[in-house]
Design a protein around this motif. Structure first.
Motif, short mmCIF file in Angstrom:
data_model
loop_
_atom_site.label_atom_id
_atom_site.label_comp_id
_atom_site.label_asym_id
_atom_site.label_seq_id
_atom_site.Cartn_x
_atom_site.Cartn_y
_atom_site.Cartn_z
N TYR A 281 -8.50 4.40 -0.30
CA TYR A 281 -9.21 5.21 0.68
C TYR A 281 -8.34 5.34 1.93
CZ TYR A 281 -12.62 6.41 4.32
OH TYR A 281 -13.27 7.01 5.36
N SER A 282 -8.31 6.51 2.51
CA SER A 282 -7.51 6.76 3.71
C SER A 282 -8.38 7.40 4.78
CB SER A 282 -6.33 7.68 3.37
OG SER A 282 -5.66 8.09 4.55
N TYR A 283 -8.28 6.87 6.00
CA TYR A 283 -9.00 7.43 7.14
C TYR A 283 -8.01 7.67 8.27
CZ TYR A 283 -12.01 7.62 11.28
OH TYR A 283 -12.60 8.00 12.46
N ARG A 284 -7.95 8.91 8.74
CA ARG A 284 -7.09 9.27 9.85
C ARG A 284 -7.96 9.85 10.97
NH1 ARG A 284 -1.61 9.70 8.73
NH2 ARG A 284 -1.07 9.58 6.50
N PRO A 285 -8.36 9.03 11.95
CA PRO A 285 -9.13 9.58 13.07
C PRO A 285 -8.30 10.59 13.85
CG PRO A 285 -8.47 7.31 13.50
CD PRO A 285 -8.14 7.59 12.07
N TRP A 286 -6.99 10.35 13.94
CA TRP A 286 -5.99 11.29 14.44
C TRP A 286 -4.82 11.20 13.48
CZ3 TRP A 286 -7.87 7.23 17.44
CH2 TRP A 286 -8.88 7.59 18.33
N TYR A 287 -4.04 12.26 13.39
CA TYR A 287 -2.96 12.26 12.40
C TYR A 287 -1.98 11.10 12.60
CZ TYR A 287 0.80 13.69 9.35
OH TYR A 287 1.75 13.70 8.37
N PRO A 288 -1.62 10.72 13.82
CA PRO A 288 -0.65 9.62 13.98
C PRO A 288 -1.25 8.22 13.76
CG PRO A 288 -0.66 11.09 15.90
CD PRO A 288 -1.91 11.36 15.12
N VAL A 289 -2.55 8.13 13.45
CA VAL A 289 -3.20 6.83 13.24
C VAL A 289 -3.79 6.81 11.83
CG1 VAL A 289 -5.00 5.25 14.00
CG2 VAL A 289 -3.76 6.63 15.69
N SER A 290 -3.43 5.79 11.06
CA SER A 290 -3.86 5.73 9.66
C SER A 290 -4.46 4.36 9.36
CB SER A 290 -2.67 6.00 8.74
OG SER A 290 -3.04 5.84 7.40
N LEU A 291 -5.67 4.36 8.80
CA LEU A 291 -6.30 3.16 8.29
C LEU A 291 -6.49 3.36 6.79
CD1 LEU A 291 -7.84 3.80 11.27
CD2 LEU A 291 -8.68 1.50 10.77
N LYS A 292 -5.97 2.43 5.99
CA LYS A 292 -5.99 2.59 4.54
C LYS A 292 -6.42 1.29 3.86
CE LYS A 292 -1.76 3.88 4.87
NZ LYS A 292 -0.50 4.57 5.15
N GLY A 293 -7.07 1.45 2.73
CA GLY A 293 -7.41 0.30 1.90
C GLY A 293 -7.23 0.67 0.44
N GLU A 294 -6.88 -0.32 -0.37
CA GLU A 294 -6.70 -0.06 -1.80
C GLU A 294 -6.88 -1.35 -2.59
OE1 GLU A 294 -2.11 -0.19 -2.98
OE2 GLU A 294 -2.45 1.13 -1.26
N TYR A 295 -7.24 -1.18 -3.85
CA TYR A 295 -7.25 -2.30 -4.78
C TYR A 295 -6.35 -1.94 -5.96
CZ TYR A 295 -8.64 -6.44 -7.28
OH TYR A 295 -8.60 -7.66 -7.92
N GLN A 296 -5.56 -2.94 -6.39
CA GLN A 296 -4.61 -2.74 -7.48
C GLN A 296 -5.01 -3.59 -8.68
OE1 GLN A 296 -0.69 -3.78 -6.14
NE2 GLN A 296 -0.72 -2.36 -4.41
N TRP A 297 -5.10 -2.93 -9.85
CA TRP A 297 -5.29 -3.64 -11.11
C TRP A 297 -3.96 -3.62 -11.87
CZ3 TRP A 297 -8.97 -0.42 -9.04
CH2 TRP A 297 -10.25 -0.95 -8.87
N HIS A 298 -3.44 -4.80 -12.22
CA HIS A 298 -2.17 -4.92 -12.92
C HIS A 298 -2.41 -5.41 -14.35
CE1 HIS A 298 0.67 -4.78 -9.36
NE2 HIS A 298 -0.50 -4.90 -8.77
N SER A 299 -1.58 -4.94 -15.27
CA SER A 299 -1.63 -5.50 -16.63
C SER A 299 -1.20 -6.95 -16.61
CB SER A 299 -0.77 -4.68 -17.58
OG SER A 299 0.58 -4.62 -17.14
N GLN A 300 -0.40 -7.33 -15.60
CA GLN A 300 -0.14 -8.75 -15.31
C GLN A 300 -1.29 -9.22 -14.41
OE1 GLN A 300 2.52 -10.06 -16.78
NE2 GLN A 300 3.44 -8.13 -17.44
N ASN A 301 -2.29 -9.86 -15.01
CA ASN A 301 -3.56 -10.08 -14.31
C ASN A 301 -3.44 -10.89 -13.03
OD1 ASN A 301 -5.10 -8.64 -16.17
ND2 ASN A 301 -5.35 -10.41 -17.50
N ASP A 302 -2.48 -11.80 -12.94
CA ASP A 302 -2.38 -12.62 -11.74
C ASP A 302 -1.79 -11.85 -10.56
OD1 ASP A 302 0.14 -12.39 -12.79
OD2 ASP A 302 0.70 -14.48 -12.44
N GLU A 303 -1.46 -10.55 -10.76
CA GLU A 303 -0.90 -9.75 -9.67
C GLU A 303 -1.92 -8.79 -9.07
OE1 GLU A 303 2.74 -7.86 -10.78
OE2 GLU A 303 3.64 -9.71 -11.55
N ASN A 304 -3.18 -8.84 -9.51
CA ASN A 304 -4.20 -8.00 -8.88
C ASN A 304 -4.31 -8.34 -7.40
OD1 ASN A 304 -4.67 -7.06 -11.44
ND2 ASN A 304 -6.69 -7.98 -11.66
#
Length: 330
Positions: free
Chosen positions: A297-320
């Motif tokens: 998810y990405s939120y830009r209240p103004w273009y030069p300011v970015s707040l982002k979050g993500e979750y990663q699922w890996h086939s190597q499970n200990d790297e989630n």
């Protein structure tokens, strides 16, 4: 070359005191036509199976400008891992040494032939051309763009539009020396040559491809071929890139690597967007293989300011892992 060692306070003081025009966030400070000063920072929260941590990751200052209608320049210095805290054991680290990320000049001659010389971004693909966190749409980078070719080159890039074509741009680049700052490059090398082409099919859609060869400081010779496509309109952005590399090692062994990603972003308002990405990485030499799915998810209240979050699922499970970032362009 001596590296810049300045405190964050003095860095920001420099940016906000040397100005002749009203300041606008993200546009830097304009001293005159030949000197603009800007900078950026990014911070990151990382939660995975091993630990939880906070990093003030990139702190950078840059200067750029036009000396005359034919010549411009950019100099960018960055400290990586400026401050890091591990919440599991309470340990802290700080790396305040500023490295030369980009130092180059542009000689603008015509639509068909221009010259960029110095340390610069390798003109391969789409993702690699956005080195600043705040300009990207996810906190993380695809492994494709991190492990299989040098992200920067210290050399020359002849570029322009191919004559008698409709929107075909070329980059013919080369390096036959050591990097300007070998502490700040993912693959130190002494030889790097390539050709990249981009076909601008329409205002929204383009395709690109490149071939190249590099020799690392450990005498690994790698040849690669890369291709990508990009679609971007007011709502959707679709990115896909892939690369195949074949390497020969000093012990006479040979191996190959294949990596790529496909990413879709939907902007449901100008400020809010959701992103998904699938990555594949397989390096036979290191015997590392991974399939990665990312939802962000990405939120830009103004273009030069970015707040982002993500979750990663890996086939190597200990790297989630879960990643959150705040980045600002000054």
């Amino acid at each position: 070359m001596q590296y810049m060692k300045v405190s964050l306070i003095s860095l920001l003081g420099l940016i906000f005191t040397l100005h002749a025009e009203p300041y606008q966030l993200g546009h830097g400070v304009s001293v005159n036509d030949a000197m603009n000063i800007g900078g950026y920072f990014s911070s990151e929260l990382d939660s995975n199976h091993q630990n939880d941590s906070f990093t003030l990751d990139d702190v950078a200052v840059m200067a750029y400008g036009d000396i005359n209608p034919m010549f411009s320049y950019l100099a960018e210095f960055e400290a990586v891992g400026f401050y890091h805290k591990n919440f599991n054991d309470g340990s802290e680290e700080s790396h305040k040494k500023f490295h030369a990320e980009r130092v180059y000049g542009d000689l603008w001659m015509s639509d068909t032939v221009n010259l960029r010389f110095g340390k610069q971004i390798t003109p391969i693909g789409y993702w690699n051309l956005e080195p600043i966190n705040v300009l990207r749409d996810t906190t993380s980078n695809p492994l494709y763009s991190m492990l299989l070719f040098p992200k920067f080159l210290t050399g020359v890039d002849f570029n322009g539009y191919v004559p008698q074509t409709q929107g075909v741009r070329y980059h013919l680049f080369g390096q036959n020396n050591r990097d300007l700052d070998e502490e700040y490059i993912n693959i130190p090398n002494t030889h790097f040559f390539g050709l990249a082409l981009e076909n601008e099919i329409s205002m929204d859609w383009s395709n690109d491809g490149s071939i190249g060869e590099y020799i690392t400081n450990t005498n690994q010779r790698t040849r690669f071929i890369q291709a990508g496509t990009k679609y971007d309109d007011a709502r959707w952005q679709i990115l896909a890139e892939g690369l195949i590399a074949k390497s020969a090692y000093p012990d006479q062994t040979e191996s190959s690597a294949l990596s790529g990603y496909a990413q879709a972003m939907y902007r449901y308002t100008p400020e809010h967007a959701v992103i998904s990405r699938y990555e594949y990485f397989n390096d036979h030499h290191t015997d590392y293989k991974d399939n990665i799915f990312i939802l962000g998810y990405s939120y830009r209240p103004w273009y030069p300011v970015s707040l982002k979050g993500e979750y990663q699922w890996h086939s190597q499970n200990d790297e989630n892992r879960a990643l959150f970032s705040l980045s600002v362009l000054f």
